[in-house]
Design a protein around this motif. Structure first.
Motif, PDB file in Angstrom:
ATOM      1  N   GLN A  68       0.623  -1.670   0.127  1.00 53.12           N
ATOM      2  CA  GLN A  68      -0.124  -0.571   0.460  1.00 53.12           C
ATOM      3  C   GLN A  68       0.705   1.299   0.074  1.00 53.12           C
ATOM      4  O   GLN A  68       1.443   1.334   0.389  1.00 53.12           O
ATOM      5  N   ASP A 133      -3.477   4.479  -0.573  1.00 52.58           N
ATOM      6  CA  ASP A 133      -4.425   3.779  -0.550  1.00 52.58           C
ATOM      7  C   ASP A 133      -5.279   3.848   0.901  1.00 52.58           C
ATOM      8  O   ASP A 133      -6.070   3.997   1.279  1.00 52.58           O
ATOM      9  N   LEU A 169      -7.040  10.064  -2.526  1.00 56.43           N
ATOM     10  CA  LEU A 169      -6.997   8.658  -1.838  1.00 56.43           C
ATOM     11  C   LEU A 169      -7.548   8.306  -3.800  1.00 56.43           C
ATOM     12  O   LEU A 169      -7.968   8.775  -4.552  1.00 56.43           O
ATOM     13  N   GLY A 173      -9.752   3.453  -1.391  1.00 58.78           N
ATOM     14  CA  GLY A 173      -8.964   3.078  -0.088  1.00 58.78           C
ATOM     15  C   GLY A 173      -9.905   3.750   0.998  1.00 58.78           C
ATOM     16  O   GLY A 173     -10.985   4.346   1.257  1.00 58.78           O
TER      17      GLY A 173
END
Length: 226
Positions: A68, A133, A169, A173
């Motif tokens: 991530q 993320d 994002l 997310g």
């Protein structure tokens, strides 16, 4: 994560009153010395006991995944950033951002600046090499002791952090932010429910029992990628 277990007979440490030390600072020092999470954080190499809060939230909501891209707002001294680095692994990217300088954290990029600054936002995206993320915020305003004022201040911080998150994002997310008891007010909560598939409030065990602190956990961002 199970709370840290203290051995011995449960004896607490008391400090002799030092000249020039206020009653409030005396109580704070005693609380720190007798806090099992503080001792456990030191033993584990975490920079703050707050590391256990995000660990516990992750265990409940599965916030982190290998690879991530994560942004930690108001990251100093770096406990949440450390956890993020550990949990996303070498394939992930973590940015810790704060107005204050921080000592290096291996595996993370630390930036000093204001997340409301467009140039800082662009630098975060450049370092991540794409949208995030997960955006984390353990920020809290200086408290006044007036509950209504303090509540409005924390809501203001959540609102600003949410604005930032909505810009960086990736769809799907997540967003985690510190709140106080009472949670987020209606308009802000409705906005989060509109923008995220799931919005929950939680008080991790590592939050002190007497604290009004809690967290809002929003997952499944519905916005578009930049």
């Amino acid at each position: 994560m199970k709370p840290p277990i203290e051995g011995g007979r449960g004896l607490s440490t008391r400090l002799r009153t030092a000249k020039g030390r206020t009653t409030a600072s005396q109580k704070w020092l005693e609380r720190q010395l007798n806090d099992p999470y503080v001792r456990a954080a030191r033993a584990a190499g975490w920079r703050s006991r707050a590391a256990f809060k995000i660990i516990e939230l992750d265990e409940k909501y599965s916030l982190f995944k290998p690879g991530q891209r994560v942004v930690d707002l108001g990251a100093a001294p770096g406990g949440w950033t450390q956890v993020a680095v550990q949990r996303v692994g070498g394939a992930g990217k973590v940015v810790g951002l704060d107005l204050l300088p921080m000592d290096e954290i291996v595996g993370a990029t630390l930036l000093q600046g204001d997340f409301e600054d467009v140039a800082v936002e662009q630098e975060v995206l450049r370092v991540l090499d794409g949208p995030a993320d997960l955006v984390l915020s353990d920020m809290a305003p200086n408290t006044t002791g007036h509950n209504a004022t303090d509540h409005l201040r924390i809501l203001g911080l959540i609102d600003l952090a949410l604005d930032f998150a909505s810009k960086v994002l990736v769809p799907g997310g997540g967003f985690v932010a510190k709140a106080f008891q009472g949670g987020t007010e209606r308009d802000l909560l409705n906005r989060m429910k509109r923008d995220f598939a799931s919005v929950k409030h939680a008080k991790p065990p590592a939050s002190r029992k007497g604290s009004a602190e809690m967290y809002v956990v929003a997952q499944g961002f519905r916005g578009g990628s930049r």
